[in-house]
Design a protein around this motif. Structure first.
Motif, PDB file in Angstrom:
ATOM      1  N   UNK A 109       0.806  -1.223   0.000  1.00 32.19           N
ATOM      2  CA  UNK A 109       0.000   0.000   0.000  1.00 32.19           C
ATOM      3  C   UNK A 109       0.841   1.276   0.000  1.00 32.19           C
ATOM      4  N   UNK A 110       2.157   1.147   0.139  1.00 33.74           N
ATOM      5  CA  UNK A 110       3.000   2.340   0.233  1.00 33.74           C
ATOM      6  C   UNK A 110       2.919   3.154  -1.065  1.00 33.74           C
ATOM      7  N   UNK A 111       2.724   4.471  -0.971  1.00 32.59           N
ATOM      8  CA  UNK A 111       2.571   5.303  -2.174  1.00 32.59           C
ATOM      9  C   UNK A 111       3.730   5.141  -3.171  1.00 32.59           C
ATOM     10  N   UNK A 112       4.953   4.925  -2.690  1.00 31.41           N
ATOM     11  CA  UNK A 112       6.090   4.770  -3.623  1.00 31.41           C
ATOM     12  C   UNK A 112       5.992   3.446  -4.393  1.00 31.41           C
ATOM     13  N   UNK A 113       5.475   2.408  -3.728  1.00 32.92           N
ATOM     14  CA  UNK A 113       5.279   1.123  -4.404  1.00 32.92           C
ATOM     15  C   UNK A 113       4.124   1.234  -5.411  1.00 32.92           C
ATOM     16  N   UNK A 114       3.048   1.825  -4.982  1.00 30.17           N
ATOM     17  CA  UNK A 114       1.878   2.007  -5.855  1.00 30.17           C
ATOM     18  C   UNK A 114       2.279   2.813  -7.099  1.00 30.17           C
ATOM     19  N   UNK A 115       3.038   3.878  -6.910  1.00 30.74           N
ATOM     20  CA  UNK A 115       3.472   4.722  -8.032  1.00 30.74           C
ATOM     21  C   UNK A 115       4.440   3.965  -8.943  1.00 30.74           C
ATOM     22  N   UNK A 116       5.337   3.173  -8.348  1.00 28.00           N
ATOM     23  CA  UNK A 116       6.285   2.386  -9.141  1.00 28.00           C
ATOM     24  C   UNK A 116       5.549   1.384 -10.031  1.00 28.00           C
ATOM     25  N   UNK A 117       4.555   0.704  -9.467  1.00 29.09           N
ATOM     26  CA  UNK A 117       3.766  -0.270 -10.238  1.00 29.09           C
ATOM     27  C   UNK A 117       3.016   0.452 -11.357  1.00 29.09           C
ATOM     28  N   UNK A 118       2.409   1.557 -11.023  1.00 29.28           N
ATOM     29  CA  UNK A 118       1.582   2.299 -11.996  1.00 29.28           C
ATOM     30  C   UNK A 118       2.438   2.931 -13.112  1.00 29.28           C
ATOM     31  N   UNK A 119       3.532   3.573 -12.726  1.00 26.35           N
ATOM     32  CA  UNK A 119       4.291   4.383 -13.696  1.00 26.35           C
ATOM     33  C   UNK A 119       5.380   3.609 -14.428  1.00 26.35           C
ATOM     34  N   UNK A 120       5.885   2.524 -13.815  1.00 29.66           N
ATOM     35  CA  UNK A 120       7.015   1.821 -14.430  1.00 29.66           C
ATOM     36  C   UNK A 120       6.682   0.361 -14.750  1.00 29.66           C
ATOM     37  N   UNK A 121       6.256  -0.368 -13.699  1.00 32.70           N
ATOM     38  CA  UNK A 121       6.070  -1.825 -13.830  1.00 32.70           C
ATOM     39  C   UNK A 121       5.096  -2.171 -14.954  1.00 32.70           C
ATOM     40  N   UNK A 122       3.908  -1.570 -14.908  1.00 35.34           N
ATOM     41  CA  UNK A 122       2.871  -1.915 -15.893  1.00 35.34           C
ATOM     42  C   UNK A 122       3.261  -1.477 -17.309  1.00 35.34           C
ATOM     43  N   UNK A 123       4.218  -0.544 -17.430  1.00 33.26           N
ATOM     44  CA  UNK A 123       4.615  -0.043 -18.750  1.00 33.26           C
ATOM     45  C   UNK A 123       5.845  -0.740 -19.315  1.00 33.26           C
ATOM     46  N   UNK A 124       6.740  -1.231 -18.428  1.00 30.17           N
ATOM     47  CA  UNK A 124       8.028  -1.735 -18.915  1.00 30.17           C
ATOM     48  C   UNK A 124       8.201  -3.250 -18.749  1.00 30.17           C
ATOM     49  N   UNK A 125       7.358  -3.860 -17.895  1.00 30.63           N
ATOM     50  CA  UNK A 125       7.470  -5.303 -17.637  1.00 30.63           C
ATOM     51  C   UNK A 125       6.490  -6.053 -18.536  1.00 30.63           C
ATOM     52  N   UNK A 126       6.994  -7.067 -19.242  1.00 32.24           N
ATOM     53  CA  UNK A 126       6.141  -7.782 -20.204  1.00 32.24           C
ATOM     54  C   UNK A 126       5.560  -9.083 -19.632  1.00 32.24           C
ATOM     55  N   UNK A 127       6.210  -9.655 -18.624  1.00 34.35           N
ATOM     56  CA  UNK A 127       5.727 -10.892 -17.996  1.00 34.35           C
ATOM     57  C   UNK A 127       6.394 -11.026 -16.637  1.00 34.35           C
ATOM     58  N   UNK A 128       5.688 -11.615 -15.682  1.00 40.93           N
ATOM     59  CA  UNK A 128       6.320 -11.803 -14.366  1.00 40.93           C
ATOM     60  C   UNK A 128       5.645 -12.910 -13.573  1.00 40.93           C
ATOM     61  N   UNK A 129       6.367 -13.389 -12.569  1.00 46.43           N
ATOM     62  CA  UNK A 129       5.841 -14.412 -11.661  1.00 46.43           C
ATOM     63  C   UNK A 129       6.285 -14.054 -10.245  1.00 46.43           C
ATOM     64  N   UNK A 130       5.333 -14.026  -9.337  1.00 46.52           N
ATOM     65  CA  UNK A 130       5.653 -13.714  -7.939  1.00 46.52           C
ATOM     66  C   UNK A 130       5.811 -14.998  -7.125  1.00 46.52           C
ATOM     67  N   UNK A 131       6.739 -14.973  -6.192  1.00 46.43           N
ATOM     68  CA  UNK A 131       7.021 -16.134  -5.345  1.00 46.43           C
ATOM     69  C   UNK A 131       7.225 -15.621  -3.919  1.00 46.43           C
ATOM     70  N   UNK A 132       6.566 -16.239  -2.954  1.00 47.84           N
ATOM     71  CA  UNK A 132       6.738 -15.836  -1.554  1.00 47.84           C
ATOM     72  C   UNK A 132       7.136 -17.044  -0.714  1.00 47.84           C
ATOM     73  N   UNK A 133       8.210 -16.894   0.009  1.00 45.90           N
ATOM     74  CA  UNK A 133       8.687 -17.988   0.859  1.00 45.90           C
ATOM     75  C   UNK A 133       8.453 -17.667   2.331  1.00 45.90           C
ATOM     76  N   UNK A 134       8.012 -18.692   3.055  1.00 45.20           N
ATOM     77  CA  UNK A 134       7.963 -18.627   4.520  1.00 45.20           C
ATOM     78  C   UNK A 134       8.681 -19.848   5.068  1.00 45.20           C
ATOM     79  N   UNK A 135       9.280 -19.691   6.222  1.00 46.13           N
ATOM     80  CA  UNK A 135       9.916 -20.827   6.901  1.00 46.13           C
ATOM     81  C   UNK A 135       8.901 -21.966   7.006  1.00 46.13           C
ATOM     82  N   UNK A 136       9.357 -23.169   6.716  1.00 47.51           N
ATOM     83  CA  UNK A 136       8.461 -24.323   6.785  1.00 47.51           C
ATOM     84  C   UNK A 136       7.868 -24.427   8.186  1.00 47.51           C
ATOM     85  N   UNK A 137       6.543 -24.574   8.254  1.00 48.71           N
ATOM     86  CA  UNK A 137       5.839 -24.568   9.559  1.00 48.71           C
ATOM     87  C   UNK A 137       6.329 -25.701  10.451  1.00 48.71           C
TER      88      UNK A 137
END
Lengths: 137, 137
Positions: A109-137
């Motif tokens: 939700x941080x304004x700098x992240x929101x602005x980065x996604x809006x102004x750069x990411x959506x315009x310059x990135x053609x494909x992506x995959x997100x991955x999140x790791x947590x310590x095994x429970x």
């Protein structure tokens, strides 16, 4: 003379203490800082850019992304990578660690992240995959 | 009495030295050990198992994988993860760091890795994606 011996002893004691501390901290830091602890999340994204690999524009995107996202206070251990495995189709990667779910949400939700996604990411990135790791429970 | 003061002073000196060392090492370790250096490769694989999430069999696979792969000398900073992003279809992750391409090759060819892939991976893993990170050139 006694004073000199005293300081020499203090020096040696401090040195020995320093050595033991160094070893102990070095071990414990590998565990605590490099290995993900319970509650922490390593957030990664692998992606492609609309620019040729090694181009000035690609370099600028990685540089600006690093600069903007590391400016967000909850972002820890950020690094930009070249993705070099030929077993997937992505060229770059960002990785960062959050201390908690709350920090992750605050990053999203941080304004700098929101602005980065809006102004750069959506315009310059053609494909992506997100991955999140947590310590095994 | 003098002796007690001496030891108290040595104790304080050692403590102060310890504190400064702790701070210095902690900073430098974050840089050197947590951030990938030039030449190092972070090898990751995200994957699914043929067992229900949280099952004993899944736990055993993660445990055995960790135990077998960390036994290979070139493997650094190994960790097994739950993959928790809902933006991809994988449930688990392994991550490790190699110091060099040579170490990566030596891992791939190591008999314990070859046996693990043959006897466990190909039988228990239903889908996977490999990701390799290098410091941006």
């Amino acid at each position: 003379m006694k004073r000199r011996i005293f300081f020499r002893r203090v020096g040696i004691a401090a040195l020995i203490s320093g050595l033991f501390t160094r070893e102990a901290i070095s071990r414990s830091t590998v565990k605590e800082d490099c290995i993900l602890n319970k509650g922490e999340i390593q957030h990664m994204v692998i992606f492609n850019l609309s620019y040729p690999e090694g181009s000035e524009e690609a370099g600028k995107f990685l540089h600006d992304g690093t600069s903007i996202l590391t400016g967000i206070p909850v972002v820890k251990n950020f690094q930009a990578f070249d993705q070099v495995s030929q077993k997937n189709d992505y060229q770059y990667g960002f990785s960062m660690v959050f201390s908690s779910r709350e920090d992750y949400t605050s990053y999203n939700n941080h304004p700098d992240h929101v602005a980065f996604v809006r102004d750069r990411w959506t315009k310059e990135v053609t494909a992506f995959l997100e991955i999140d790791f947590e310590k095994v429970a």
